[in-house]
Write a protein that holds these residues in place. Structure first.
Motif: not given
Length: 159
Positions: A18-33
């Motif tokens: 949620a934070d990542h989406q709000a800041r970047t508008g991008a999804p998070m990859t499985s690697d990031q998660l």
């Protein structure tokens, strides 16, 4: 008994998403998660697939793809996440039978079994009352109290 931490881990990941989406508008990859959860990307994909089946997250393939929240935070309860994970055992169904045929153990286990069932019902009811928005608001309050703290770098995560 080994503690099942899938619920707390995935809630952690969902708030990072949620934070990542709000800041970047991008999804998070499985690697990031996987970095957020200190696990393997394969474990992330397997876990997130269950949430996707319940409509809580969506995935995008290819370059720029990853995982996104599929609903607003106020429309996702902790109970829904718990159910999407297959309702991992937060409270045991029954105590173990250690001495087959022991009437004392049977009396103890019956009392504990009823107590565990009542506790599970209360826990599920409470999980259904709390939303991801509630957790995000608590997180925001905590971040405001620590203005120099960066969400991702505070515990080794990278965007």
């Amino acid at each position: 008994m080994k503690r099942d931490s899938r619920l707390s881990n995935i809630l952690h990941a969902l708030l990072h998403m949620a934070d990542h989406q709000a800041r970047t508008g991008a999804p998070m990859t499985s690697d990031q998660l996987a970095v957020c959860l200190s696990t393997n990307p394969v474990v992330v994909r397997r876990t997130m697939a269950g949430l996707r089946e319940q409509g809580l997250v969506a995935s995008e393939k290819g370059h720029g793809g990853g995982w996104r929240l599929a609903r607003p935070l106020d429309q996702v309860s902790l109970g829904q996440v718990h159910a999407a994970l297959g309702e991992p055992g937060l409270i045991p169904d029954a105590p173990p039978v250690e001495a087959e045929g022991c009437l004392v153990e049977a009396a103890v286990n019956d009392a504990l079994g009823e107590t565990y069932a009542a506790a599970r019902a209360l826990l599920i009811a409470r999980l259904n009352e709390i939303t991801l928005a509630d957790l995000a608001a608590d997180f925001s309050r905590r971040m405001a109290e620590h203005p120099k703290r960066d969400l991702l770098n505070a515990h080794g995560h990278t965007s």
